[in-house]
Design a protein around this motif. Structure first.
Motif, short mmCIF file in Angstrom:
data_model
loop_
_atom_site.label_atom_id
_atom_site.label_comp_id
_atom_site.label_asym_id
_atom_site.label_seq_id
_atom_site.Cartn_x
_atom_site.Cartn_y
_atom_site.Cartn_z
N THR A 32 -4.89 27.32 35.03
CA THR A 32 -3.61 27.91 34.52
C THR A 32 -2.75 26.70 34.26
O THR A 32 -3.04 25.62 34.59
N ALA A 33 -1.82 27.14 33.31
CA ALA A 33 -0.88 25.93 32.94
C ALA A 33 0.06 25.59 33.95
O ALA A 33 0.50 26.68 34.76
N GLY A 34 0.32 24.36 34.12
CA GLY A 34 1.25 23.96 35.22
C GLY A 34 2.57 23.48 34.62
O GLY A 34 2.87 24.28 33.74
N THR A 35 3.12 22.48 35.02
CA THR A 35 4.40 22.12 34.54
C THR A 35 4.07 21.65 33.03
O THR A 35 3.19 20.98 32.76
N LYS A 36 5.17 22.09 32.06
CA LYS A 36 4.91 21.66 30.97
C LYS A 36 6.32 21.12 30.45
O LYS A 36 7.25 21.87 30.35
N ILE A 37 6.69 19.82 29.91
CA ILE A 37 8.01 19.28 29.66
C ILE A 37 8.08 18.64 28.00
O ILE A 37 6.72 18.18 27.64
N GLU A 38 8.98 18.59 27.66
CA GLU A 38 9.22 18.05 26.22
C GLU A 38 9.69 16.49 26.53
O GLU A 38 10.28 16.19 27.43
N ASP A 39 9.25 15.58 25.90
CA ASP A 39 9.35 14.13 26.13
C ASP A 39 11.04 14.04 25.72
O ASP A 39 11.19 14.10 24.51
N ASP A 40 11.80 13.57 26.68
CA ASP A 40 13.07 13.24 26.31
C ASP A 40 13.40 11.80 26.67
O ASP A 40 14.58 11.22 27.03
N GLY A 41 12.24 11.20 26.73
CA GLY A 41 12.35 9.85 27.07
C GLY A 41 12.00 9.39 28.51
O GLY A 41 11.76 8.12 29.17
N SER A 42 12.18 10.42 29.40
CA SER A 42 11.90 10.32 30.99
C SER A 42 10.76 10.87 31.32
O SER A 42 10.46 11.05 32.51
N SER A 43 9.88 11.26 30.44
CA SER A 43 8.60 11.90 30.88
C SER A 43 7.75 10.94 31.45
O SER A 43 6.71 11.53 32.32
N ALA A 44 7.37 9.54 31.24
CA ALA A 44 6.70 8.65 31.70
C ALA A 44 6.92 8.73 33.47
O ALA A 44 6.30 8.85 34.18
N GLN A 45 8.25 8.74 33.67
CA GLN A 45 8.76 8.66 34.98
C GLN A 45 8.13 10.09 35.48
O GLN A 45 7.67 9.79 36.96
#
Ligand SMILES: Cc1cc2nc3c(=O)[nH]c(=O)nc-3n(C[C@H](O)[C@H](O)[C@@H](O)COP(=O)(O)OP(=O)(O)OC[C@H]3O[C@@H](n4cnc5c(N)ncnc54)[C@H](O)[C@@H]3O)c2cc1C
Ligand SMILES: Nc1ncnc2c1ncn2[C@@H]1O[C@H](COP(=O)(O)O)[C@@H](O)[C@H]1O
Lengths: 329, 258
Positions: free
Chosen positions: B233-246
């Motif tokens: 199943t799909a887990g967490t999905k986020i938009e990159d806002d500059g902090s996605s690497a962290q």
């Protein structure tokens, strides 16, 4: 009742060490041994491999058969089959475990054909149920999980890497050198050259972490960011078919239906859409992380952690972040 | 140079794969194709024939319908074909399949037998080595390059690190890796010509096969059950806002992957 006893692991030798799949198989064999009876043994085939016996013993192999012979310095299926068969005859086990690798399949299939046994191919689980061995096997790219069984008092199986945990349990092993009379047919094929272009490369099947690039990587140079991330993670590099067909990566890097089937702890897919065919080769990974700029990419439907973003932004930053955390800076 | 290419008809990659819930055999009533890996084997055989002359024969074990895909190999340029077909063969496992193929091969004359590396439905990659062993011939698998002067073979076998080169006298048995060549497309002339090429169907009796070694009954391995894998199943999905690497790193750290 058969008096065959114990479990023999036919070791796969990696770059100067036993492959993880061999250590995983020895670990699993050790867990099954009390109920199955008999010792856990391993056979190591190669040239100058005597020192590897200690590694097998560290994981619990009580007996180590050594076929240490310059003629088997390099893999050659006929000679390795002769050696494995000699070990099977010496150990007289109830179960023989090989690796699901190109070498492992060749030797396992030939041993099974020569000794007239069935062969359980590409198993990811093995347990005793009412005294019978039952194996698990994800088929059709992991979309179905089958349970299967082999009849007869000698069972052979090839084990998919990363299927079992590996843990040390040192024992003092008895070392048994075997001298093998190689058959005339086996001696026909001769090694003329060994070319190692990718020395030090982590093999996809053995890797705990894989960082893969797809069409989104844009070209062969684009793989640089993928490789840098792989390096800080100690990961292997993979590719989708699109990237391979475009000629950006050799097809040995390909993961999927017509490439390699992998089950790492962590699979990081960068610029990969997540087609059924790609998914077939990697969906048994423990965790999947995806970086893709298309919010509707199918990969997000089964990624544990997805980032909608440009991989050329996110991946280098991730490499930096992981380097920083690892060095404690 | 007489070459035999072993080809399998497989369930189309795109088709949904189902196992029959009583026999646990693959449902083959879906669209079928020639095993993609076997196209490389056919191509390699045709290239050798172009150099040395001789005959390319296709050998397939499968249901009668497999003849359609055997014709594809003929359309590519193979000269003739043998189809081993018999209801008694259905459900054969690796060793049953290898036994039937080996018995058929023993009645044929050859310098070289070429296999695909694996089939996309059986996926065992074990039939070629088992056949070579049953025939008592030298075997080289996963070849990324192959040359022959008509009496010996010079090959490269792919490894993770690069390749190993071998020399081997003929007759021999080999399997080829994907990418060893670019399989040709059948021409219109080839397709029409294929209909007239000899395709001999042989059953279990014709080959004198031992029934106890073939089919579901003779299989030494059996599938006990199969279930659909629990869907991912799909887990967490986020938009990159500059902090996605962290955030990825935090996720990896939380799952103890770093
Ligand atoms: C989930 C699963 C796990 C498996 N695991 C193993 C394993 O670990 N070890 C092992 O040895 N095998 C195993 N097998 C079987 C092996 O993969 C078969 O050889 C493979 O080719 C698939 O067989 P099938 O399910 O298509 O059965 P079938 O369709 O019955 O095919 C068996 C073979 O017989 C041929 N055939 C079918 N009908 C006919 C006919 N009328 N005439 C002539 N030939 C015919 C097919 O082309 C195929 O090559 C497994 C199969 C499945 C489905
Ligand atoms: N039923 C069959 N008839 C002819 N060749 C086969 C058959 N099954 C497997 N093969 C050959 O063996 C190779 C490996 O198949 P497998 O072991 O099923 O992965 C294929 O690429 C074919 O060349």
């Amino acid at each position: 009742m058969s008096d065959k006893k114990g479990i023999l692991v036919v070791a796969e030798v990696g770059q100067d060490r036993l492959a993880n799949v061999t250590l995983e198989s020895i670990t699993r064999a050790r867990e099954l041994a009390p109920e199955m009876g008999g010792p856990v043994s391993a056979v190591i085939i190669g040239s100058g491999v005597a020192a590897l016996g200690a590694q097998a013993a560290a994981y619990g192999a009580e007996r180590v058969y050594l076929v240490d012979d310059p003629q088997v310095a390099t893999f050659q299926s006929g000679l390795f089959t002769d050696a494995a068969v000699a070990a099977i005859k010496a150990a007289d086990p109830a179960l023989v475990l090989f690796s699901t690798s190109a070498d492992g399949r060749d030797v396992a299939a030939a041993c099974a054909a020569r000794l007239g046994t069935g062969l359980l191919v590409d198993i990811t689980g093995l347990e005793l149920r009412d005294g019978n061995l039952v194996a698990t096997h994800p088929c059709f790219g992991g979309s179905l999980i089958a349970e299967k069984q082999a009849s007869g008092d000698l069972v052979m199986a090839t084990v998919r890497p990363s299927s079992f945990a590996r843990s040390e349990a040192p024992v003092t092993a008895e070392t048994v050198p075997l001298s093998v009379d190689f058959s005339p047919t086996s001696l026909l094929a001769k090694v003329t050259d060994v070319v190692c272009e990718n020395l030090g490369l982590i093999s996809l099947e053995e890797a705990t972490i894989i960082v893969s690039g797809g069409r989104g990587v844009g070209g062969p140079e684009g793989f640089k960011v993928i490789e840098e991330l792989a390096e800080v993670l100690g990961a292997a590099v993979g590719a989708s078919r699109a990237a391979v067909d475009a000629g950006w990566k050799h097809h040995q890097y390909q993961v999927g239906q017509t490439g390699k089937t992998v089950s790492p702890q962590l699979y990081i897919a960068c610029g990969i859409s997540g087609s059924i065919q790609h998914r077939a080769g990697m969906q048994t990974s423990r965790y999947i992380v995806a970086i893709n700029k298309d919010p509707d990419a199918p990969i997000f439907q089964f990624a544990d952690f997805g980032v909608v973003g440009d991989l050329f932004e996110v991946v280098p930053r991730l490499t930096e972040e992981i380097r920083r955390r690892k060095t404690g800076a | 140079m007489n070459i035999i290419v072993c080809v399998k008809q497989v369930v189309d990659t795109e088709a949904e794969k189902r196992l029959d819930p009583t026999s646990w055999r693959l449902d083959r009533t879906v669209p079928n194709i020639l095993n993609p890996y076997d196209e490389y084997a056919v191509e390699e055989a045709l290239k050798l024939k172009e150099q040395h002359g001789g005959q390319v024969t296709v050998l397939c074990m499968g249901p009668e319908g497999a003849a359609d895909d055997v014709r594809k190999a003929l359309a590519m340029g193979a000269d003739d074909a043998v189809l081993i077909s018999d209801a008694a063969l259905a459900g054969s496992d690796v060793m049953g399949t290898a036994y039937a193929l080996a018995e058929a091969l023993k009645t044929m004359s050859y310098d070289l037998i070429i296999f695909g590396n694996r089939s996309t439905d059986g996926e065992t990659g074990c039939v070629p080595a088992a056949v070579a062993e049953l025939l008592g011939r030298p075997f080289l698998s996963t070849l990324s390059k192959m040359e022959s002067d008509g009496t010996t073979l010079k090959v490269h076998r792919e490894t993770d690190l690069g390749y190993v080169a071998y020399d081997c006298p003929l007759p021999a048995v080999v399997s080829v890796a994907k990418g060893i060549n670019e399989p040709r497309y059948p021409t219109m002339k080839g397709i029409l010509g294929a209909k007239k090429k000899p395709l001999e169907v042989k059953d279990v009796a014709a080959l004198g096969l031992d029934i106890s070694k073939i089919g579901l009954g003779g299989a030494k391995t059996k599938v006990l059950s199969a279930r659909t894998a629990p869907p991912r199943t799909a887990g967490t999905k986020i938009e990159d806002d500059g902090s996605s690497a962290q955030k990825i790193a935090d996720f990896l750290a939380a799952e103890k992957l770093l």
